[in-house]
Scaffold this motif. Sequence first.
Motif, PDB file in Angstrom:
ATOM      1  N   SER A 135       2.148  32.073  68.877  1.00 33.25           N
ATOM      2  CA  SER A 135       1.201  33.186  69.203  1.00 33.25           C
ATOM      3  C   SER A 135       2.361  34.080  69.137  1.00 33.25           C
ATOM      4  O   SER A 135       3.317  34.296  69.468  1.00 33.25           O
ATOM      5  CB  SER A 135       0.208  32.553  69.963  1.00 33.25           C
ATOM      6  N   MET A 136       1.488  35.655  69.031  1.00 34.66           N
ATOM      7  CA  MET A 136       2.284  36.965  69.368  1.00 34.66           C
ATOM      8  C   MET A 136       2.448  36.724  70.942  1.00 34.66           C
ATOM      9  O   MET A 136       3.521  37.180  71.014  1.00 34.66           O
ATOM     10  CB  MET A 136       0.954  38.126  68.817  1.00 34.66           C
ATOM     11  N   GLU A 137       1.806  35.913  71.125  1.00 34.14           N
ATOM     12  CA  GLU A 137       1.750  36.308  73.397  1.00 34.14           C
ATOM     13  C   GLU A 137       3.216  35.622  73.482  1.00 34.14           C
ATOM     14  O   GLU A 137       3.858  36.097  74.012  1.00 34.14           O
ATOM     15  CB  GLU A 137       0.665  34.957  74.032  1.00 34.14           C
ATOM     16  N   THR A 138       3.233  34.059  73.107  1.00 32.56           N
ATOM     17  CA  THR A 138       4.901  33.578  73.162  1.00 32.56           C
ATOM     18  C   THR A 138       5.484  33.962  72.484  1.00 32.56           C
ATOM     19  O   THR A 138       6.775  33.997  73.597  1.00 32.56           O
ATOM     20  CB  THR A 138       4.377  31.698  72.798  1.00 32.56           C
ATOM     21  N   LEU A 139       5.463  34.628  71.905  1.00 29.85           N
ATOM     22  CA  LEU A 139       6.093  35.427  70.408  1.00 29.85           C
ATOM     23  C   LEU A 139       6.948  36.615  71.704  1.00 29.85           C
ATOM     24  O   LEU A 139       8.417  36.656  72.122  1.00 29.85           O
ATOM     25  CB  LEU A 139       5.975  35.715  69.803  1.00 29.85           C
ATOM     26  N   GLU A 140       5.725  37.100  72.290  1.00 27.97           N
ATOM     27  CA  GLU A 140       6.368  38.088  73.454  1.00 27.97           C
ATOM     28  C   GLU A 140       7.327  37.626  74.638  1.00 27.97           C
ATOM     29  O   GLU A 140       7.952  38.389  74.721  1.00 27.97           O
ATOM     30  CB  GLU A 140       5.424  39.680  73.207  1.00 27.97           C
ATOM     31  N   MET A 165       4.687  37.833  60.024  1.00 34.25           N
ATOM     32  CA  MET A 165       3.455  36.569  59.897  1.00 34.25           C
ATOM     33  C   MET A 165       2.406  36.965  59.154  1.00 34.25           C
ATOM     34  O   MET A 165       1.730  35.263  58.052  1.00 34.25           O
ATOM     35  CB  MET A 165       2.582  36.610  61.613  1.00 34.25           C
ATOM     36  N   GLU A 166       1.801  38.306  58.831  1.00 36.92           N
ATOM     37  CA  GLU A 166       1.005  38.222  57.501  1.00 36.92           C
ATOM     38  C   GLU A 166       1.664  37.895  56.193  1.00 36.92           C
ATOM     39  O   GLU A 166       0.958  36.975  54.718  1.00 36.92           O
ATOM     40  CB  GLU A 166       0.780  39.817  57.588  1.00 36.92           C
ATOM     41  N   ILE A 167       2.811  38.654  55.631  1.00 37.62           N
ATOM     42  CA  ILE A 167       3.567  38.220  54.879  1.00 37.62           C
ATOM     43  C   ILE A 167       3.992  36.134  54.573  1.00 37.62           C
ATOM     44  O   ILE A 167       3.760  36.068  53.383  1.00 37.62           O
ATOM     45  CB  ILE A 167       5.071  38.999  55.001  1.00 37.62           C
ATOM     46  N   SER A 168       4.082  35.943  55.681  1.00 35.55           N
ATOM     47  CA  SER A 168       4.485  34.499  55.500  1.00 35.55           C
ATOM     48  C   SER A 168       3.318  33.260  54.802  1.00 35.55           C
ATOM     49  O   SER A 168       3.556  32.617  54.989  1.00 35.55           O
ATOM     50  CB  SER A 168       4.825  33.623  56.820  1.00 35.55           C
ATOM     51  N   LYS A 169       1.806  34.190  55.128  1.00 36.73           N
ATOM     52  CA  LYS A 169       1.720  33.529  54.613  1.00 36.73           C
ATOM     53  C   LYS A 169       0.843  32.942  53.166  1.00 36.73           C
ATOM     54  O   LYS A 169       0.304  32.299  52.439  1.00 36.73           O
ATOM     55  CB  LYS A 169      -0.256  34.233  54.982  1.00 36.73           C
ATOM     56  N   GLU A 170       1.671  34.203  52.125  1.00 34.06           N
ATOM     57  CA  GLU A 170       1.994  34.203  50.934  1.00 34.06           C
ATOM     58  C   GLU A 170       1.809  32.764  50.422  1.00 34.06           C
ATOM     59  O   GLU A 170       3.316  32.161  50.578  1.00 34.06           O
ATOM     60  CB  GLU A 170       2.747  35.180  50.194  1.00 34.06           C
ATOM     61  N   PRO A 171       0.998  32.440  49.737  1.00 35.98           N
ATOM     62  CA  PRO A 171       1.407  30.862  49.012  1.00 35.98           C
ATOM     63  C   PRO A 171       2.947  31.045  47.942  1.00 35.98           C
ATOM     64  O   PRO A 171       3.272  32.170  47.126  1.00 35.98           O
ATOM     65  CB  PRO A 171       0.285  30.573  47.670  1.00 35.98           C
ATOM     66  N   GLY A 172       3.534  29.908  48.459  1.00 35.44           N
ATOM     67  CA  GLY A 172       4.730  30.084  47.364  1.00 35.44           C
ATOM     68  C   GLY A 172       6.357  30.328  47.689  1.00 35.44           C
ATOM     69  O   GLY A 172       6.817  30.653  47.257  1.00 35.44           O
ATOM     70  N   LEU A 173       5.653  31.210  48.818  1.00 30.89           N
ATOM     71  CA  LEU A 173       7.136  31.796  50.097  1.00 30.89           C
ATOM     72  C   LEU A 173       8.246  31.266  50.014  1.00 30.89           C
ATOM     73  O   LEU A 173       9.503  31.527  50.170  1.00 30.89           O
ATOM     74  CB  LEU A 173       6.481  33.784  50.534  1.00 30.89           C
ATOM     75  N   PHE A 174       8.051  29.977  50.942  1.00 30.83           N
ATOM     76  CA  PHE A 174       8.755  29.673  51.356  1.00 30.83           C
ATOM     77  C   PHE A 174       8.197  28.029  51.318  1.00 30.83           C
ATOM     78  O   PHE A 174       6.927  27.721  50.919  1.00 30.83           O
ATOM     79  CB  PHE A 174       8.283  29.493  53.343  1.00 30.83           C
ATOM     80  N   ASP A 175       8.691  27.398  51.563  1.00 33.05           N
ATOM     81  CA  ASP A 175       9.003  25.527  51.225  1.00 33.05           C
ATOM     82  C   ASP A 175       8.076  24.822  51.764  1.00 33.05           C
ATOM     83  O   ASP A 175       7.639  23.535  51.728  1.00 33.05           O
ATOM     84  CB  ASP A 175      10.456  25.023  50.222  1.00 33.05           C
ATOM     85  N   VAL A 176       9.088  25.301  53.410  1.00 36.55           N
ATOM     86  CA  VAL A 176       8.809  24.671  54.596  1.00 36.55           C
ATOM     87  C   VAL A 176       8.773  25.777  55.856  1.00 36.55           C
ATOM     88  O   VAL A 176       9.449  26.780  55.448  1.00 36.55           O
ATOM     89  CB  VAL A 176      10.514  24.353  54.785  1.00 36.55           C
ATOM     90  N   LEU A 177       7.662  25.463  56.162  1.00 39.98           N
ATOM     91  CA  LEU A 177       6.568  26.532  57.254  1.00 39.98           C
ATOM     92  C   LEU A 177       6.690  24.982  58.337  1.00 39.98           C
ATOM     93  O   LEU A 177       6.273  24.277  58.766  1.00 39.98           O
ATOM     94  CB  LEU A 177       5.323  27.243  57.356  1.00 39.98           C
ATOM     95  N   ILE A 178       7.814  25.939  59.319  1.00 35.32           N
ATOM     96  CA  ILE A 178       7.810  24.922  60.698  1.00 35.32           C
ATOM     97  C   ILE A 178       6.866  25.884  61.620  1.00 35.32           C
ATOM     98  O   ILE A 178       7.931  26.764  61.529  1.00 35.32           O
ATOM     99  CB  ILE A 178       8.858  24.729  60.766  1.00 35.32           C
ATOM    100  N   ILE A 179       6.540  25.447  62.777  1.00 38.41           N
ATOM    101  CA  ILE A 179       5.746  26.208  64.406  1.00 38.41           C
ATOM    102  C   ILE A 179       6.469  25.667  65.133  1.00 38.41           C
ATOM    103  O   ILE A 179       7.249  25.099  65.484  1.00 38.41           O
ATOM    104  CB  ILE A 179       4.225  25.681  64.318  1.00 38.41           C
ATOM    105  N   ASN A 180       7.392  27.185  65.626  1.00 38.54           N
ATOM    106  CA  ASN A 180       8.393  26.279  66.883  1.00 38.54           C
ATOM    107  C   ASN A 180       7.635  26.078  68.040  1.00 38.54           C
ATOM    108  O   ASN A 180       7.545  27.685  68.729  1.00 38.54           O
ATOM    109  CB  ASN A 180       9.486  27.135  66.348  1.00 38.54           C
ATOM    110  N   ASP A 181       6.638  25.513  68.521  1.00 35.75           N
ATOM    111  CA  ASP A 181       5.937  25.572  70.015  1.00 35.75           C
ATOM    112  C   ASP A 181       7.078  24.580  70.691  1.00 35.75           C
ATOM    113  O   ASP A 181       7.463  25.142  71.393  1.00 35.75           O
ATOM    114  CB  ASP A 181       4.991  25.113  69.360  1.00 35.75           C
ATOM    115  N   ASP A 182       7.209  23.337  70.285  1.00 36.12           N
ATOM    116  CA  ASP A 182       7.947  22.147  71.039  1.00 36.12           C
ATOM    117  C   ASP A 182       9.560  22.097  70.694  1.00 36.12           C
ATOM    118  O   ASP A 182       8.987  22.199  69.263  1.00 36.12           O
ATOM    119  CB  ASP A 182       7.564  20.919  71.378  1.00 36.12           C
TER     120      ASP A 182
END
Length: 207
Positions: A135-140, A165-182
């Motif tokens: 989230s933005m909060e965690t990032l900050e 974070m908005e642009i990243s949602k563009e389909p096909g831009l990335f092969d892999v999307l990883i949410i770095n929580d843990d």
Amino acid sequence: MRDHTKEKAMAGPRPVVMSGPSGAGKSTLLKKLLKEFDGVFGFSVSHTTRSPRPGEEDGKDYHYVTREVMQADVAKGEFLENAEFSGNMYGTSKAAVQAVQAKNLICILDIDMQGVKNIKRTDLNPIYVSIQPPSMETLEKRLRDRKTESEESLQKRLHAAKVDMEISKEPGLFDVLIINDDLDLAYGKLKDALLEEIQKVRDTNNS
Ligand SMILES: Nc1nc2c(ncn2[C@@H]2O[C@H](COP(=O)(O)OP(=O)(O)O)[C@@H](O)[C@H]2O)c(=O)[nH]1
Ligand SMILES: Nc1ncnc2c1ncn2[C@@H]1O[C@H](COP(=O)(O)OP(=O)(O)O)[C@@H](O)[C@H]1O
């Protein structure tokens, strides 16, 4: 007609582009990867006009240069891509990538969204990985706790993060999307995504 894209791709392992907002955990993840897979991955050392942070080493984390030098080298055609981020110039020199590829290692590039878009216009043919914060909060919080930025620099990074974070949602831009929580889970996902390439390098370099 000869297929140059294929030729390049077959010349060595595919590079890996890691992108995502500042503070998402790219450096943390790629340092773990470089440590665990010594002799498999090599880091593309970018140039930047920003000052080194405590603990950073010239030639290892970045090549620290003045804007004058960087602009001149860009004009000479020495860069694969370059961008302005948060008031500083950053760029991947052709030499940085070649140095890693010459050793037959998987070249890792840590670059921003402009870099991703520009690399797409080259024949590098990397695997595109997006590292995103939960989230933005965690990032900050992570950026503040890192204690590397002034308030002004922090605000610029947070603004760039929203756009990223908005642009990243563009389909096909990335092969892999990883949410770095843990961190361990995120690192596991990164390794899984790169397993095939890792195996290829190990097979080639051991034969
Ligand atoms: N386009 C491009 N971006 C880069 C390059 N090197 C680093 N960056 C990006 O520049 C941004 C700022 O990097 P840095 O100043 O190290 O800060 P941090 O991301 O907060 O650790 C990050 O998004 C990096 O991915 C490069 O060679 N080209
Ligand atoms: N999964 C995580 N959980 C908690 N803190 C993290 C995690 N991943 C990274 N961090 C911390 O967040 C900060 C930003 O990570 P960093 O790797 O510097 O991001 P980036 O290279 O994307 O700017 C660092 O202080 C790092 O130690």
